[in-house]
Design a protein around this motif. Structure first.
Motif, PDB file in Angstrom:
ATOM      1  N   ASN A 218      90.722  29.962  35.121  1.00 41.72           N
ATOM      2  CA  ASN A 218      92.174  30.004  35.070  1.00 41.72           C
ATOM      3  C   ASN A 218      92.766  31.390  35.314  1.00 41.72           C
ATOM      4  O   ASN A 218      93.935  31.618  35.067  1.00 41.72           O
TER       5      ASN A 218
ATOM      6  N   SER B 141      99.137  20.588  39.484  1.00 39.81           N
ATOM      7  CA  SER B 141      98.254  21.744  39.527  1.00 39.81           C
ATOM      8  C   SER B 141      99.006  22.998  39.962  1.00 39.81           C
ATOM      9  O   SER B 141      98.934  24.047  39.327  1.00 39.81           O
ATOM     10  N   GLN B 144     101.539  25.238  37.876  1.00 41.91           N
ATOM     11  CA  GLN B 144     101.025  26.145  36.856  1.00 41.91           C
ATOM     12  C   GLN B 144     100.758  27.559  37.346  1.00 41.91           C
ATOM     13  O   GLN B 144     100.512  28.442  36.539  1.00 41.91           O
ATOM     14  N   TYR B 145     100.747  27.759  38.641  1.00 39.88           N
ATOM     15  CA  TYR B 145     100.446  29.122  39.098  1.00 39.88           C
ATOM     16  C   TYR B 145     101.253  29.523  40.333  1.00 39.88           C
ATOM     17  O   TYR B 145     100.908  30.500  40.992  1.00 39.88           O
ATOM     18  N   LEU B 220      96.801  30.856  35.010  1.00 38.15           N
ATOM     19  CA  LEU B 220      97.402  29.572  34.689  1.00 38.15           C
ATOM     20  C   LEU B 220      97.989  29.653  33.288  1.00 38.15           C
ATOM     21  O   LEU B 220      97.527  30.430  32.451  1.00 38.15           O
ATOM     22  N   GLN B 225      97.214  23.137  30.201  1.00 34.67           N
ATOM     23  CA  GLN B 225      95.912  22.610  30.612  1.00 34.67           C
ATOM     24  C   GLN B 225      95.623  21.312  29.874  1.00 34.67           C
ATOM     25  O   GLN B 225      95.996  21.154  28.710  1.00 34.67           O
TER      26      GLN B 225
END
Lengths: 227, 227
Positions: A218, B141, B144-145, B220, B225
């Motif tokens: 992560n 997904s 998150q980033y 992340l 998660q």
DNA sequence: CCAATAGTGTCTTTTAGACACTATGAT
DNA sequence: ATCATAGTGTCTAAAAGACACTATTGG
């Protein structure tokens, strides 16, 4: 083959690490070729052979070498009317990773083309140079937060081999401390008990605990960022 | 249209956030439809209209609504011989994100289908339910980033709107402290000077500093998660 | 012994997260 | 004044990175 799939193809950028260099698999032009430059393994879908798109990609690789990629991923689909003079053409581009020690029996037309600074050193046919560059960008990005560098290593490898993969692919690598912390956590690797010996302290040889499980971390390595 | 592209299509999962829910754009079956269920905006390539594959995707969206997605990304290409009874069929699946306040003039066939727990609540035609689910997984997904949650917000938005987008898409959200730290750093947002008033302290309204620049973060959120 | 590489201990840095705190508006 | 939500201060936690240290081999 029916004409209905005439302009769909699959192009595969299959990479390996060999003698400290990243290489991509290409096919040399043969007698009935329309170009003198090597090209990526590519071809049309054969509905009778390919149940899935991925099967078509694996089949292309196997026309050149007798090995199965340990990792296969779609990079992009590229469709437009200028990449092929015959008309609007669509290709699904794949990135495939091959282990370093596969006993590969290459076809006489197979040619491993070195990668330097993110590009193949030899000119490729069609738009294949651009396709390889795009696959490399994906590889460079994913190496930083997934376990995919492991798919380019031999069956048994050391932690230093992982660092070398980073150097080869990105031109720089995280410190060994960070690589150890990341890859030795979470039962990712299995200690083979064996050691690789040199003129120095022997290094532990590991193998992938689960060959079919690609894991995500992560965080990105900072040291491998371009900025 | 030539038969040569008969079995290639583009399918678009276009999302918006509306009344606290994630929704996907679908087309209701019309008179000459072969199915009674709604389907994703999808269609074949028209070489005379579509210079690039992305153009084909945008064109599909525009058959249903009069708005341009702020974000468009290929999710996957799916090809096999069982997804379409007519034979081996290939589709390039796109994920498109629409701002929340676009003055959207929907076609009478447009239907916004709610998403619940990562799936559309209404049954879709063909394999479109699976395609939407795959697009949602990608969205879950990347939220998150990257900065993509911002593409689902109205032109002017508060930091709490970002948290709400997380809750709507993932079912959970990072703490406001973390959202502030991440999104207020790096000149990503521009303070509009305006405030949104409620029965409480007014919140600053921001806008995207650069609408065309999707940025990546190098960690992340932990709280988002699944494990 | 030394050179070389493997591997550890430990402190710093970065960014997420917890949580208590203050701020500002509607009522 | 009170409530609700906006926003800050500050400490902790996790994982990367820096770097000095020890360990183990061949020569």
């Amino acid at each position: 083959m029916s004409v209905s799939t005439a302009l769909i193809s699959v192009d595969v950028a299959a990479f390996r690490i060999h003698e400290g260099k990243l290489q991509v698999l290409t096919r040399l032009p043969d007698a009935q070729a329309t170009t003198v430059k090597p090209a990526l393994p590519a071809g049309r879908i054969k509905p009778e052979l390919d149940n899935e798109l991925d099967d078509a990609a694996r089949r292309q690789v196997r026309t050149l070498i007798d090995a199965e990629p340990g990792y296969l991923e779609q990079v992009a689909s590229i469709g437009n009317h200028y990449r092929d003079s015959r008309g609007w053409s669509l290709t699904v581009v794949y990135c495939a990773l091959l282990g370093a020690d596969l006993a590969i029996s290459d076809s006489p037309l197979a040619c491993w083309c070195d990668i330097q600074d993110g590009s193949p050193v030899c000119a490729l046919s069609y738009d294949h140079t651009a396709l390889v560059e795009e696959a490399i960008r994906r590889l460079q990005s994913k190496i930083q937060y997934t376990t995919i560098p492991l798919y380019l290593l031999p069956e048994l490898f050391t932690l230093a081999d992982i660092r070398d993969a980073f150097r080869i692919i990105l031109g720089k690598a995280p410190p060994m401390r960070s690589i150890r912390n990341r890859f030795l956590a979470g039962n990712l690797l299995e200690d083979s008990g064996q050691k690789r010996r040199g003129s120095n302290r022997p290094a532990s040889l590991y193998r992938l605990a689960d060959r079919n499980c690609t894991r995500l971390f992560n965080r990105l390595y900072h040291t491998t960022q371009s900025e």
